[in-house]
Motif scaffolding. Structure first.
Motif, PDB file in Angstrom:
ATOM      1  N   ALA B 108      30.092  50.108  74.221  1.00  0.00           N
ATOM      2  CA  ALA B 108      29.173  50.400  75.471  1.00  0.00           C
ATOM      3  C   ALA B 108      27.968  51.235  75.284  1.00  0.00           C
ATOM      4  O   ALA B 108      27.076  50.940  75.753  1.00  0.00           O
ATOM      5  CB  ALA B 108      30.152  50.716  76.796  1.00  0.00           C
ATOM      6  N   ALA B 109      28.336  52.378  74.569  1.00  0.00           N
ATOM      7  CA  ALA B 109      27.335  53.524  74.412  1.00  0.00           C
ATOM      8  C   ALA B 109      26.156  52.879  73.194  1.00  0.00           C
ATOM      9  O   ALA B 109      25.044  52.982  73.550  1.00  0.00           O
ATOM     10  CB  ALA B 109      27.880  54.734  73.594  1.00  0.00           C
ATOM     11  N   LEU B 110      26.659  52.088  72.443  1.00  0.00           N
ATOM     12  CA  LEU B 110      25.489  51.659  71.535  1.00  0.00           C
ATOM     13  C   LEU B 110      24.650  50.435  72.076  1.00  0.00           C
ATOM     14  O   LEU B 110      23.700  50.211  72.006  1.00  0.00           O
ATOM     15  CB  LEU B 110      26.455  50.938  70.294  1.00  0.00           C
ATOM     16  CG  LEU B 110      27.024  51.927  69.167  1.00  0.00           C
ATOM     17  CD1 LEU B 110      27.883  51.188  68.332  1.00  0.00           C
ATOM     18  CD2 LEU B 110      25.817  52.598  68.489  1.00  0.00           C
ATOM     19  N   ALA B 114      20.800  50.430  72.916  1.00  0.00           N
ATOM     20  CA  ALA B 114      20.137  49.153  72.429  1.00  0.00           C
ATOM     21  C   ALA B 114      19.070  48.721  73.744  1.00  0.00           C
ATOM     22  O   ALA B 114      17.978  48.337  73.441  1.00  0.00           O
ATOM     23  CB  ALA B 114      20.844  47.935  72.125  1.00  0.00           C
ATOM     24  N   ILE B 115      20.000  48.426  74.918  1.00  0.00           N
ATOM     25  CA  ILE B 115      19.352  48.014  76.071  1.00  0.00           C
ATOM     26  C   ILE B 115      17.996  48.831  76.621  1.00  0.00           C
ATOM     27  O   ILE B 115      16.887  48.701  76.806  1.00  0.00           O
ATOM     28  CB  ILE B 115      20.197  47.684  76.958  1.00  0.00           C
ATOM     29  CG1 ILE B 115      21.264  46.668  76.621  1.00  0.00           C
ATOM     30  CG2 ILE B 115      19.522  47.423  78.295  1.00  0.00           C
ATOM     31  CD1 ILE B 115      22.563  46.664  77.561  1.00  0.00           C
ATOM     32  N   GLY B 116      18.490  50.333  76.496  1.00  0.00           N
ATOM     33  CA  GLY B 116      17.517  51.047  77.045  1.00  0.00           C
ATOM     34  C   GLY B 116      16.380  51.091  76.026  1.00  0.00           C
ATOM     35  O   GLY B 116      15.125  51.071  76.472  1.00  0.00           O
ATOM     36  N   SER B 117      16.519  51.027  74.743  1.00  0.00           N
ATOM     37  CA  SER B 117      15.391  50.938  73.653  1.00  0.00           C
ATOM     38  C   SER B 117      14.593  49.768  73.842  1.00  0.00           C
ATOM     39  O   SER B 117      13.478  49.929  74.101  1.00  0.00           O
ATOM     40  CB  SER B 117      15.871  51.224  72.479  1.00  0.00           C
ATOM     41  OG  SER B 117      16.627  52.153  72.039  1.00  0.00           O
ATOM     42  N   PHE B 118      15.145  48.652  74.252  1.00  0.00           N
ATOM     43  CA  PHE B 118      14.536  47.556  74.328  1.00  0.00           C
ATOM     44  C   PHE B 118      13.576  47.334  75.615  1.00  0.00           C
ATOM     45  O   PHE B 118      12.402  47.257  75.439  1.00  0.00           O
ATOM     46  CB  PHE B 118      15.367  46.320  74.528  1.00  0.00           C
ATOM     47  CG  PHE B 118      14.888  45.129  74.732  1.00  0.00           C
ATOM     48  CD1 PHE B 118      13.987  44.259  73.740  1.00  0.00           C
ATOM     49  CD2 PHE B 118      14.808  44.675  76.077  1.00  0.00           C
ATOM     50  CE1 PHE B 118      13.618  43.061  74.140  1.00  0.00           C
ATOM     51  CE2 PHE B 118      14.517  43.253  76.283  1.00  0.00           C
ATOM     52  CZ  PHE B 118      13.554  42.553  75.210  1.00  0.00           C
ATOM     53  N   ILE B 119      14.182  48.169  76.779  1.00  0.00           N
ATOM     54  CA  ILE B 119      13.543  48.011  77.814  1.00  0.00           C
ATOM     55  C   ILE B 119      12.240  48.885  77.712  1.00  0.00           C
ATOM     56  O   ILE B 119      11.027  48.527  78.187  1.00  0.00           O
ATOM     57  CB  ILE B 119      14.163  48.369  79.239  1.00  0.00           C
ATOM     58  CG1 ILE B 119      15.345  47.391  79.405  1.00  0.00           C
ATOM     59  CG2 ILE B 119      13.484  48.664  80.519  1.00  0.00           C
ATOM     60  CD1 ILE B 119      16.239  47.614  80.564  1.00  0.00           C
ATOM     61  N   ALA B 120      12.564  50.194  77.180  1.00  0.00           N
ATOM     62  CA  ALA B 120      11.498  51.075  76.970  1.00  0.00           C
ATOM     63  C   ALA B 120      10.463  50.755  76.020  1.00  0.00           C
ATOM     64  O   ALA B 120       9.242  50.687  76.595  1.00  0.00           O
ATOM     65  CB  ALA B 120      12.147  52.591  76.604  1.00  0.00           C
ATOM     66  N   GLY B 121      10.919  50.073  75.198  1.00  0.00           N
ATOM     67  CA  GLY B 121       9.934  49.425  74.226  1.00  0.00           C
ATOM     68  C   GLY B 121       8.976  48.349  74.749  1.00  0.00           C
ATOM     69  O   GLY B 121       7.695  48.476  74.759  1.00  0.00           O
ATOM     70  N   ILE B 378      26.661  45.757  66.557  1.00  0.00           N
ATOM     71  CA  ILE B 378      27.831  46.601  67.147  1.00  0.00           C
ATOM     72  C   ILE B 378      29.119  46.400  66.926  1.00  0.00           C
ATOM     73  O   ILE B 378      30.193  47.463  66.586  1.00  0.00           O
ATOM     74  CB  ILE B 378      27.466  46.511  68.767  1.00  0.00           C
ATOM     75  CG1 ILE B 378      26.094  47.043  69.049  1.00  0.00           C
ATOM     76  CG2 ILE B 378      28.421  47.195  69.341  1.00  0.00           C
ATOM     77  CD1 ILE B 378      25.684  47.060  70.498  1.00  0.00           C
ATOM     78  N   PHE B 379      29.298  45.048  66.866  1.00  0.00           N
ATOM     79  CA  PHE B 379      30.862  44.664  66.354  1.00  0.00           C
ATOM     80  C   PHE B 379      31.201  45.230  65.087  1.00  0.00           C
ATOM     81  O   PHE B 379      32.264  45.787  65.032  1.00  0.00           O
ATOM     82  CB  PHE B 379      30.889  43.240  66.364  1.00  0.00           C
ATOM     83  CG  PHE B 379      32.122  42.570  66.789  1.00  0.00           C
ATOM     84  CD1 PHE B 379      32.807  42.750  68.012  1.00  0.00           C
ATOM     85  CD2 PHE B 379      32.864  42.067  65.722  1.00  0.00           C
ATOM     86  CE1 PHE B 379      33.778  42.476  68.455  1.00  0.00           C
ATOM     87  CE2 PHE B 379      34.150  41.574  66.339  1.00  0.00           C
ATOM     88  CZ  PHE B 379      34.631  41.649  67.419  1.00  0.00           C
ATOM     89  N   ILE B 380      30.360  45.220  64.010  1.00  0.00           N
ATOM     90  CA  ILE B 380      30.754  45.423  62.603  1.00  0.00           C
ATOM     91  C   ILE B 380      30.888  47.280  62.807  1.00  0.00           C
ATOM     92  O   ILE B 380      31.682  47.845  62.144  1.00  0.00           O
ATOM     93  CB  ILE B 380      29.364  45.171  61.712  1.00  0.00           C
ATOM     94  CG1 ILE B 380      29.664  43.717  61.647  1.00  0.00           C
ATOM     95  CG2 ILE B 380      29.723  45.679  60.531  1.00  0.00           C
ATOM     96  CD1 ILE B 380      28.412  43.124  60.936  1.00  0.00           C
TER      97      ILE B 380
END
Lengths: 154, 507, 334
Positions: B108-110, B114-121, B378-380
């Motif tokens: 969840a943290a990862l 990733a989602i936060g980075s994507f939205i901010a980007g 993330i899975f890896i």
């Protein structure tokens, strides 16, 4: 104990830092405050924090329990192991440039993993060696990271 | 042509199959380097830059864009999984991100990072195309005076991270400021605390401190738990992805973090780091259960991660309009521009719109690509946590060594890393917070320099800090912020005194 | 700080370029008539990160040497920032006799030693040649109350502490020396002058545009884009003669009656203990590349002042400059 130790550290660091301040050379130009102002302020602030730590940790009872906790901890197996790992890492860093990445890392990992891993020793040794070789190939050869070659010819 | 049209044209270039391939290669290389403990975007790009030599400039810059995001994601990954930030701007991520991993919520943290980075980007690339020109003038309002007040405000936000004991937090912060004074003093040119060692003339590198204080000390602590047989089992609990509840809690912090990050990025100075501190402070301040921060609150990961990425976008404004790099990554990008023959300055954007927007758009595509790539990754990555502790810890030590050594090939750095590792271990044992020290090292230098620049300009008069409205604004915020943790701790006593006004202050 | 990350990566690159270079120019080594030619890749060392004026010079000289066929085994620029060129100087010093290493240096090499920051003296190196001078120009913000050089002089005479100067990256730079010279010429108290240092010349330039600093003293390279965009205005140049381009209308301090000529010379040094034929090779190579029309066009375009000296002349020039720096900087050290 914690607080007294931290306070003592604060005083020692402040003292050493103060000696460093006296050795800063000065130029008679521009800048009215000079390079010593902030350091002097920091040294004073650290002494103040040291005093505050002493006040915060002044209870004698707390001191005693902390001290017993500390003295038992030093005698535990964990403490000995942490000290050993630290020394072994220090040795690794010392030998790093001389022996080279490949040799020193293989040695370092083999010994450490063989001791620390709770499973099959053979697995630990295999992982140690193959990781050393693999990471060397990846970083030194592919990314051209200047890892030391040391006494080995490659 | 407006910037917005240039942005669309840039996408046409970046979306050509050949260039997409370069973004992909760059992203993968960046991720590999980024997961080395301590190596974040700026160190990662510097490390990989030589691989692009000899390429055609557009493709090279596009590949660099991919590397940038790869290293950024990789850096967040190490912050969350092994508690080692790749750059000063991911220090805040470690506070709750690593705790989430320990609680079994690494996935969840990862994912939220990733989602936060994507939205901010996404936000910042659009904002950049629309606002770059008007915002360039705003950055000029910040001189040494305003800058000092802003830095003081940021430091006061750091001091609110002190944890249980304010004195211990201050102890950690002062030590950090002391480390920041090592090296040649810019204003006077005098060497300070270098002990005659030339490598120390530029000060102690952040990387050495971060790897030592976070990675090495974490390894030592985990070793201890391993011997005791109580090493944390970081197995995933519940679903790998975000739960609906976690998603609901993250969305507002992401939006706030994005806005803070972009706004701070536009101003000169180490924007990304400050914006993560402010975002974390804000989330903590707004939350009903402040005490829970530092134990694995998803808000404390979502906000700073979004802020970090948005600040990287905002930092493009001073870089492209003034040629002014505002910290690690933009300085490396500036170097890349120069190497490929562009002249930085106010005219760069109008003279080379194709290259500039090609780069910005590729960075965005790199972000999108990593967002997609990272879902299976993330899975890896979380699988790494299943490696037996006795094998994983030695590996982390070695990988950290490669990371530190790759920077300057200096054995002195290795010695310092181990030294800071021991300091970090003792700090953890005695409950002294690490983050104030590490952040003070990052902010300390600018804080002192801007103060002395201001005082030189005013001829020794402190009133200069009250001479500008912006400066006064930040000073007031700083005072408020500095006394908040103290006031919060002693809230009962204070409210006792102010009982009649209690109803009002609760409002 | 970040630029330091780039340094050691270049070193690794040298070896890979060596291979590529040898393959690309198989016959060139013997084509030179000189008795010595570099058999290893030429490494042009510079003590700053990518992007600064010194870095640009290193890249220019590397490119011209390569295009002129003087680097048969390949060439590379190697950035070694840190300690005000100290790291790079120490690197060059640590390779005595290796004639494939060239280092681009400026006045900081002298002032660091004079101010006691670095034990390394210019006399330890083999001088190769002087390339050109970069000018120091005084500029003010477009809306500054200071409109002309005369305004500045009047203000300084009235109150030396009434003007703040951006001297780029610190005490002892040519930017700083220019301000000291000005103070001396107008009879202002040097110790009262407000000289502010920044992390980069760009930071000083933006602070001046924003009105936080009154006068910025730096190179036309850093200033030209902002003068072109109308944010800054030149008031005077600390060069011996007027140059062209944007500076054609800008008076020199000498024309205004103040003897302030501060050439920010760029020259090349090599490690100690070079053989005479090696020095001769580089003398010839530098003479050849600086004589090309492309080189001259580049100087013209970037407002650089031609200043060519051979290895022998450079040695004498360094000695006289060292003396001059000592007099100026000596007055401010305690």
């Amino acid at each position: 104990m914690t607080y007294v130790f931290l306070a003592a550290t604060a005083f020692v660091i402040a003292g050493a830092y103060w000696i460093g301040i006296t050795q800063i050379p000065l130029l008679g130009f521009g800048d009215p405050l000079g390079p010593k102002l902030l350091p002097s302020f920091l040294a004073a602030a650290l002494v103040a924090v040291g005093c505050a730590l002493l006040v915060e940790g002044r209870s004698i009872a707390g001191l005693k329990t902390d001290f017993t906790r500390f003295s038992t901890f030093v005698r535990t197996r964990e403490f000995g192991l942490i000290a050993a790992v630290t020394c072994w890492t220090a040795l690794y860093f010392t030998a790093f440039a001389y022996l080279g990445y490949l040799l020193s890392t293989s040695l370092f990992l083999t010994v450490l993993m063989a001791t620390a891993h709770r499973g099959n020793r053979l697995v630990a040794v295999t992982v140690a060696i193959s990781f050393s070789v693999g990471s060397y190939l990846l970083f030194a050869l592919l990314f051209a990271v200047p890892l030391p070659r040391g006494i080995l010819p490659f | 042509m407006t910037n917005f049209q240039h942005m669309l044209d840039g996408f046409a270039t970046a979306l050509e199959p050949w260039n997409l391939l370069f973004i992909l290669i760059g992203s993968i290389l960046g991720t590999i380097v980024g997961v080395l403990p301590g190596l974040g975007p700026s160190a990662g790009i510097a490390l990989l830059l030589p691989l692009t030599f000899g390429m055609d400039p557009t493709s090279a810059l596009i590949m660099i864009a991919g590397m940038y995001y790869g290293a950024m994601y990789g850096g967040s990954t190490t912050s969350i999984l092994i508690n080692t930030p790749g750059e000063s701007s991911s220090v805040m991520t470690t506070l709750d991100g690593y705790q989430m991993a320990r609680n079994g919520r690494a996935g969840a943290a990862l994912a939220v990072s990733a989602i936060g980075s994507f939205i901010a980007g996404t936000f910042s690339v659009i904002a950049l195309s629309l606002l770059a020109t008007p915002l360039a003038r705003f950055g000029l309002k910040f001189g040494p005076v305003e800058y000092f007040s802003l830095m003081l405000f940021s430091m006061s936000a750091v001091s609110s991270l002190t944890g249980k004991s304010v004195t211990k937090g201050l102890f950690s912060m002062i030590l950090g400021l002391m480390i920041a004074t090592v090296g040649i003093d810019l204003q006077s040119g005098s060497p300070r605390f270098t002990g005659g060692i030339p490598q120390l003339q530029d000060g102690v590198s952040f990387l050495v401190i971060a790897v030592g204080m976070f990675a090495i000390s974490e390894v030592l602590i985990t070793f201890e738990e391993h011997v005791r047989g109580s090493a944390p089992v970081l197995r995933i609990q519940g679903r790998l992805w975000l739960t609906r509840e976690e998603w609901r809690r993250s969305i507002m912090p992401i939006i706030r973090g994005t806005l803070i990050g972009f706004a701070k990025g536009v101003l000169p100075g180490p924007g990304a780091t400050i914006s993560t501190i402010l975002s974390y402070g804000l989330e903590r301040g707004l939350h009903k259960e402040k005490e829970k921060f530092g134990t694995g609150m998803i808000e404390g990961v979502a906000g700073p991660e979004a802020a970090n990425n948005a600040a990287a976008g905002g930092a493009m404004v001073p870089l492209l309009t003034l040629g002014l790099p505002s910290g690690g990554t933009t300085a490396v990008l500036l170097g890349a521009f120069v190497m490929y023959g562009l002249q930085p300055g106010p005219l760069m954007m109008s003279r080379n719109p194709d290259v500039v927007w090609g780069l910005i758009d590729s960075m965005y595509l790199g972000n999108v690509m990593l967002f997609i790539l990272n879902l299976p990754l993330i899975f890896i990555f979380v699988r790494l946590l299943y490696i037996p502790t006795g094998i994983l810890l030695p590996l982390i030590l070695t990988i950290a060594t490669i990371g530190v050594f790759s920077i300057d090939a200096s054995t002195l750095d290795l010695a310092l890393v181990l030294g800071f590792g021991i300091v970090g271990y003792i700090f953890r044992k005695l409950d002294v917070p690490l983050a104030p020290m590490v952040l003070a090292v990052v902010l300390g230098k600018s804080l002192e320099q801007s103060f002395r620049q201001s005082i030189t300009i005013s001829g020794g008069d402190l009133d200069i800090f009250l001479s500008s409205a912006l400066s006064v604004f930040f000073l007031i915020l700083a005072v408020a912020m500095f006394f908040l943790p103290f006031a919060w701790k002693h809230r009962n006593t204070i409210f006792g005194f102010l009982r009649p006004s209690r109803a009002i202050s609760k409002n | 700080m970040t630029s330091t990350f780039a340094i050691t990566r270049r070193k690794a690159l040298v070896s890979s370029l060596a291979v590529a270079g040898l393959a690309a120019f198989p016959g060139l080594g013997s084509a030179q008539s000189s008795s010595w030619a570099p058999d290893k890749p030429v490494e042009v060392v510079v003590g700053v990160g990518p992007g600064g004026a010194n870095d640009r010079t290193a890249r220019d000289i590397e490119r011209f040497l390569k295009d002129g066929g003087f680097t048969p085994a390949g060439s590379v620029v190697s950035n070694k920032p840190g300690g005000g060129h100290a790291v790079a100087l120490a690197y060059t010093l640590a390779h005595p006799g290796e004639a494939n290493i060239l280092q681009v240096v400026g006045g900081v090499m002298l002032s660091n030693n004079i101010l006691g920051r670095s034990p390394i003296s210019f006399a330890q190196f083999t001088p190769i040649g002087t390339l050109f001078d970069e000018q120091m120009v005084f500029a003010v913000g477009a809306n500054s109350p200071i409109k002309t050089a005369q305004d500045l002089v009047d203000k300084l005479k009235q109150d030396p502490a009434s003007v703040s100067f951006s001297i780029s990256t610190g005490i002892g730079t040519t930017n700083h020396i220019s301000v000291l010279q000005l103070a001396k010429q107008v009879g202002a108290d040097i110790k009262k002058i407000k000289a502010v240092s920044f992390n980069s010349s760009t930071e000083g330039v933006t602070a001046t545009i924003g009105g936080h600093i009154d006068v910025v003293v730096t190179t036309p390279f850093a200033l030209n884009p902002f003068v072109e965009s109308g944010d800054l205005k030149y008031i005077a140049a600390a060069s011996a003669e007027r140059s062209g381009g944007l500076l054609a209308q800008v008076p020199t301090w000498r024309e205004l009656g103040y003897d302030i000529v501060v050439p920010a010379w760029r020259l090349i040094v090599a490690p100690p203990d070079l053989k005479p034929e090696q020095i001769a090779y580089w003398d010839k190579a530098i003479a050849a590349v600086t004589d090309t029309s492309e080189w001259k066009a580049m100087l013209e375009k970037e407002s650089l002042v031609p200043h060519r000296l051979t290895s022998v002349e450079t040695k004498a020039y360094l000695e006289s400059e060292d003396k001059r720096y000592r007099e100026l900087l000596g007055s401010i050290s305690q």
